[in-house]
Design a protein around this motif. Structure first.
Motif, PDB file in Angstrom:
ATOM      1  N   PRO A 314       0.826  -1.106  -0.151  1.00  0.00           N
ATOM      2  CA  PRO A 314      -0.026   0.061   0.044  1.00  0.00           C
ATOM      3  C   PRO A 314       0.957   1.381  -0.090  1.00  0.00           C
ATOM      4  CG  PRO A 314      -0.745  -1.585   1.687  1.00  0.00           C
ATOM      5  CD  PRO A 314       0.653  -1.864   1.078  1.00  0.00           C
ATOM      6  N   TYR A 315       2.198   1.236   0.459  1.00  0.00           N
ATOM      7  CA  TYR A 315       3.020   2.115   0.524  1.00  0.00           C
ATOM      8  C   TYR A 315       4.129   2.269  -0.665  1.00  0.00           C
ATOM      9  CZ  TYR A 315       0.862   2.043   4.915  1.00  0.00           C
ATOM     10  OH  TYR A 315      -0.239   1.890   6.031  1.00  0.00           O
ATOM     11  N   TRP A 316       3.549   1.820  -1.847  1.00  0.00           N
ATOM     12  CA  TRP A 316       4.684   1.512  -2.939  1.00  0.00           C
ATOM     13  C   TRP A 316       5.239   2.656  -3.260  1.00  0.00           C
ATOM     14  CZ3 TRP A 316       4.881   3.283  -7.812  1.00  0.00           C
ATOM     15  CH2 TRP A 316       6.080   2.440  -8.779  1.00  0.00           C
ATOM     16  N   PRO A 317       4.550   4.048  -3.195  1.00  0.00           N
ATOM     17  CA  PRO A 317       5.200   5.305  -3.552  1.00  0.00           C
ATOM     18  C   PRO A 317       6.311   5.704  -2.613  1.00  0.00           C
ATOM     19  CG  PRO A 317       2.947   5.700  -3.681  1.00  0.00           C
ATOM     20  CD  PRO A 317       3.039   4.307  -3.146  1.00  0.00           C
ATOM     21  N   ARG A 318       6.388   5.164  -1.494  1.00  0.00           N
ATOM     22  CA  ARG A 318       7.523   5.354  -0.687  1.00  0.00           C
ATOM     23  C   ARG A 318       8.674   4.196  -0.973  1.00  0.00           C
ATOM     24  NH1 ARG A 318       9.429   2.052   3.667  1.00  0.00           N
ATOM     25  NH2 ARG A 318      10.691   3.208   5.303  1.00  0.00           N
ATOM     26  N   THR A 319       8.135   3.136  -1.559  1.00  0.00           N
ATOM     27  CA  THR A 319       8.936   1.851  -1.815  1.00  0.00           C
ATOM     28  C   THR A 319       9.843   2.546  -3.097  1.00  0.00           C
ATOM     29  OG1 THR A 319       7.948   0.284  -1.022  1.00  0.00           O
ATOM     30  CG2 THR A 319       9.517  -0.369  -2.800  1.00  0.00           C
ATOM     31  N   ALA A 320       9.081   3.230  -3.895  1.00  0.00           N
ATOM     32  CA  ALA A 320       9.782   3.586  -5.484  1.00  0.00           C
ATOM     33  C   ALA A 320      10.586   4.864  -5.126  1.00  0.00           C
ATOM     34  CB  ALA A 320       8.525   3.956  -6.140  1.00  0.00           C
ATOM     35  N   ALA A 321      10.291   5.585  -4.082  1.00  0.00           N
ATOM     36  CA  ALA A 321      11.117   7.018  -3.760  1.00  0.00           C
ATOM     37  C   ALA A 321      12.482   6.411  -3.306  1.00  0.00           C
ATOM     38  CB  ALA A 321      10.375   7.888  -3.027  1.00  0.00           C
ATOM     39  N   LYS A 322      12.204   5.475  -2.427  1.00  0.00           N
ATOM     40  CA  LYS A 322      13.700   5.049  -1.782  1.00  0.00           C
ATOM     41  C   LYS A 322      14.425   4.454  -2.977  1.00  0.00           C
ATOM     42  CE  LYS A 322      13.845   3.027   2.079  1.00  0.00           C
ATOM     43  NZ  LYS A 322      13.740   2.197   3.328  1.00  0.00           N
ATOM     44  N   GLU A 323      13.684   3.759  -3.941  1.00  0.00           N
ATOM     45  CA  GLU A 323      14.532   3.133  -5.113  1.00  0.00           C
ATOM     46  C   GLU A 323      15.208   4.213  -5.655  1.00  0.00           C
ATOM     47  OE1 GLU A 323      13.675  -0.399  -8.149  1.00  0.00           O
ATOM     48  OE2 GLU A 323      12.141   1.099  -7.868  1.00  0.00           O
ATOM     49  N   LEU A 324      14.622   5.221  -5.793  1.00  0.00           N
ATOM     50  CA  LEU A 324      15.024   6.410  -6.978  1.00  0.00           C
ATOM     51  C   LEU A 324      16.076   7.327  -6.080  1.00  0.00           C
ATOM     52  CD1 LEU A 324      11.789   7.057  -8.803  1.00  0.00           C
ATOM     53  CD2 LEU A 324      13.902   6.045  -9.776  1.00  0.00           C
ATOM     54  N   GLY A 325      15.886   7.135  -4.931  1.00  0.00           N
ATOM     55  CA  GLY A 325      17.040   7.763  -3.964  1.00  0.00           C
ATOM     56  C   GLY A 325      16.545   9.370  -3.635  1.00  0.00           C
ATOM     57  N   ILE A 326      15.075   9.600  -3.640  1.00  0.00           N
ATOM     58  CA  ILE A 326      14.667  10.832  -3.263  1.00  0.00           C
ATOM     59  C   ILE A 326      13.674  10.645  -1.904  1.00  0.00           C
ATOM     60  CG2 ILE A 326      14.595  11.467  -5.570  1.00  0.00           C
ATOM     61  CD1 ILE A 326      11.314  11.058  -5.475  1.00  0.00           C
ATOM     62  N   THR A 327      13.233  11.745  -1.447  1.00  0.00           N
ATOM     63  CA  THR A 327      12.388  11.636  -0.343  1.00  0.00           C
ATOM     64  C   THR A 327      11.313  12.361  -0.518  1.00  0.00           C
ATOM     65  OG1 THR A 327      14.450  12.113   1.121  1.00  0.00           O
ATOM     66  CG2 THR A 327      12.310  12.692   2.067  1.00  0.00           C
ATOM     67  N   ILE A 328      10.144  11.701   0.079  1.00  0.00           N
ATOM     68  CA  ILE A 328       8.667  12.170  -0.212  1.00  0.00           C
ATOM     69  C   ILE A 328       8.245  12.414   1.108  1.00  0.00           C
ATOM     70  CG2 ILE A 328       8.353  11.394  -2.429  1.00  0.00           C
ATOM     71  CD1 ILE A 328       6.421   9.230  -1.093  1.00  0.00           C
ATOM     72  N   ASP A 329       7.214  13.253   1.586  1.00  0.00           N
ATOM     73  CA  ASP A 329       6.772  13.660   2.479  1.00  0.00           C
ATOM     74  C   ASP A 329       5.734  12.557   3.285  1.00  0.00           C
ATOM     75  OD1 ASP A 329       8.244  16.005   2.993  1.00  0.00           O
ATOM     76  OD2 ASP A 329       6.748  17.052   1.946  1.00  0.00           O
ATOM     77  N   PRO A 330       5.742  12.121   4.401  1.00  0.00           N
ATOM     78  CA  PRO A 330       4.805  11.204   5.047  1.00  0.00           C
ATOM     79  C   PRO A 330       3.654  11.907   5.620  1.00  0.00           C
ATOM     80  CG  PRO A 330       6.507  11.356   6.694  1.00  0.00           C
ATOM     81  CD  PRO A 330       6.875  12.392   5.348  1.00  0.00           C
ATOM     82  N   PRO A 331       2.538  11.047   5.926  1.00  0.00           N
ATOM     83  CA  PRO A 331       1.705  11.670   6.781  1.00  0.00           C
ATOM     84  C   PRO A 331       2.290  11.931   8.044  1.00  0.00           C
ATOM     85  CG  PRO A 331       0.758   9.656   5.737  1.00  0.00           C
ATOM     86  CD  PRO A 331       2.330   9.782   5.318  1.00  0.00           C
ATOM     87  N   ILE A 332       1.851  12.816   8.700  1.00  0.00           N
ATOM     88  CA  ILE A 332       2.504  13.496  10.002  1.00  0.00           C
ATOM     89  C   ILE A 332       2.478  12.148  11.141  1.00  0.00           C
ATOM     90  CG2 ILE A 332       0.533  14.546  10.759  1.00  0.00           C
ATOM     91  CD1 ILE A 332       2.211  16.638  11.895  1.00  0.00           C
ATOM     92  N   GLN A 333       1.582  11.512  10.885  1.00  0.00           N
ATOM     93  CA  GLN A 333       1.432  10.291  11.915  1.00  0.00           C
ATOM     94  C   GLN A 333       2.554   9.363  11.726  1.00  0.00           C
ATOM     95  OE1 GLN A 333      -1.027  11.496   9.887  1.00  0.00           O
ATOM     96  NE2 GLN A 333      -2.873  11.689  10.918  1.00  0.00           N
ATOM     97  N   TYR A 334       3.162   9.291  10.539  1.00  0.00           N
ATOM     98  CA  TYR A 334       4.269   8.166  10.200  1.00  0.00           C
ATOM     99  C   TYR A 334       5.806   8.675  10.140  1.00  0.00           C
ATOM    100  CZ  TYR A 334       0.568   4.567   8.779  1.00  0.00           C
ATOM    101  OH  TYR A 334      -0.536   4.054   8.683  1.00  0.00           O
ATOM    102  N   GLU A 335       5.827  10.013  10.516  1.00  0.00           N
ATOM    103  CA  GLU A 335       7.091  10.723  10.478  1.00  0.00           C
ATOM    104  C   GLU A 335       8.242   9.924  10.998  1.00  0.00           C
ATOM    105  OE1 GLU A 335       6.754  14.562  11.813  1.00  0.00           O
ATOM    106  OE2 GLU A 335       6.219  15.358   9.913  1.00  0.00           O
ATOM    107  N   ARG A 336       8.008   9.345  12.175  1.00  0.00           N
ATOM    108  CA  ARG A 336       9.004   8.727  13.027  1.00  0.00           C
ATOM    109  C   ARG A 336       9.381   7.189  12.415  1.00  0.00           C
ATOM    110  NH1 ARG A 336       6.270   8.128  18.899  1.00  0.00           N
ATOM    111  NH2 ARG A 336       4.364   8.199  17.532  1.00  0.00           N
ATOM    112  N   GLY A 337       8.535   6.611  11.394  1.00  0.00           N
ATOM    113  CA  GLY A 337       8.963   5.497  10.883  1.00  0.00           C
ATOM    114  C   GLY A 337       8.986   5.299   9.345  1.00  0.00           C
ATOM    115  N   TRP A 338       9.012   6.844   8.726  1.00  0.00           N
ATOM    116  CA  TRP A 338       8.983   6.713   7.343  1.00  0.00           C
ATOM    117  C   TRP A 338      10.260   6.715   6.791  1.00  0.00           C
ATOM    118  CZ3 TRP A 338       4.746   6.564   4.566  1.00  0.00           C
ATOM    119  CH2 TRP A 338       4.631   7.148   3.074  1.00  0.00           C
TER     120      TRP A 338
END
Length: 338
Positions: A314-338
């Motif tokens: 469900p969090y594939w955009p985060r997975t893709a961003a990490k693969e591409l070496g970029i950072t995307i903003d998480p929902p504020i509730q997930y900041e500690r674990g993003w």
């Protein structure tokens, strides 16, 4: 280097925060053939919004009960469906995703207790019902049903509407010579076979001013089916009618031995994009950020539709961003674990 996959994309008055689209996938989770949104739909779709998908397109949503792909499909054929859809839209938008609905009619592939309909009285295969050939009145009523579905979608608050003209469902059945043997103004030439889709687009646009997509099956995997020249013609006509993007899938009008491989449908999106000069979406075994980035950087499509990979993650955009070496903003509730 700036990522294309995570760059914004504007269509008419709607701006997506990235080029990642959740492809419509039937969930078969409504109850008692009623077509209503259930708790599953809220959990399923809203979690992908939390996962930062730019555009979430909900599953094929039937415009008539007779046209349901399965008895458990979502429906938009009653005013009472709007409340659940509106709550779902609100939930997805809360986390920054734009929202789309795919309006559908299954035609001869419908699973329904009563009569099913199609352009011609030809069953999909030996195991399915023989459909009733649609009369002109049936066609008019179906076009009106798409219009009413669009009106209800507007009330529910969707940002984008997609018309389902792919995968062997009703509109695809009219487009294809494999399933359309009519001899009236809706059959024969490709201009006539296009007539139903043309009328649906024109009628929907009388009530819908937002972005309008159409999904097509741009390869029928049969020597007597439509060829790429036909799909370029259809896409050019849709552009003329005001369609904003062609979502390019393949197959489904007849049983075929398709042998998929990663990105196997991208070439169809690329050809239609450049030959018909219309934006396209690429779909089909796209599973990594690198794939999506390559497609966009080489101008092969404009949006990346992700299907099964978003079921797995469900969090594939985060997975893709990490693969591409970029950072995307998480929902504020997930900041500690993003």
């Amino acid at each position: 280097m700036e990522s294309k996959l995570f760059s914004p994309y504007t269509i008419k008055n709607v701006t997506l925060k990235n080029r990642i689209v959740m492809s419509p996938m039937c969930m078969y989770s409504s109850h008692n053939e009623d077509g209503f949104v259930t708790d599953w739909h809220y959990t399923h779709y809203i979690s992908r919004a939390v996962g930062q998908v730019g555009l979430i397109m909900i599953e094929a949503t039937t415009v008539t009960q007779q046209g349901q792909i399965s008895p458990q499909d979502l429906g938009v054929y009653r005013d009472e469906h709007v409340g659940g859809l509106a709550k779902l839209v609100k939930g997805m938008k809360t986390y920054g995703s734009k929202t789309a609905i795919q309006l559908a009619h299954a035609g001869r592939k419908a699973v329904y207790s009563g009569d099913i309909v199609a352009p011609s009285s030809i069953p999909f295969d030996d195991t399915t019902k023989i459909p009733k050939e649609m009369t002109i009145q049936d066609i008019k009523e179906t076009v009106e049903a798409f219009k009413l579905g669009a009106e209800r979608s507007k009330v529910a608050g969707f940002d984008i509407i997609e018309i389902h003209g792919a995968h062997g469902y009703l509109i695809n059945q009219f487009l294809s010579p494999l399933s359309n043997e009519r001899t009236d103004e809706y059959g024969g030439s490709r201009e006539n076979r296009f007539r139903l889709l043309k009328e649906v687009i024109e009628t929907v646009k009388t009530v819908w001013k937002g972005p309008l997509f159409v999904r097509i099956s741009a390869d029928e995997y049969h020597e007597k089916g439509n060829k790429m020249a036909d799909f370029i013609y259809y896409a050019s006509e849709m552009k003329r009618l005001g369609v904003d993007l062609i979502d390019c899938s393949t197959g489904g009008v007849v049983r075929a031995g398709i042998q998929p491989y990663p990105g196997y449908q991208v070439r169809h999106a690329e050809t239609i994009k450049h030959e018909a000069s219309i934006p396209t979406g690429a779909v089909g075994l796209i599973s990594t950020g690198i794939q999506g980035e390559e497609i966009l950087r080489n101008d092969r499509a404009d949006l990346i539709f992700i299907a099964r990979e978003l079921l797995r993650d469900p969090y594939w955009p985060r997975t893709a961003a990490k693969e591409l070496g970029i950072t995307i903003d998480p929902p504020i509730q997930y900041e500690r674990g993003w």
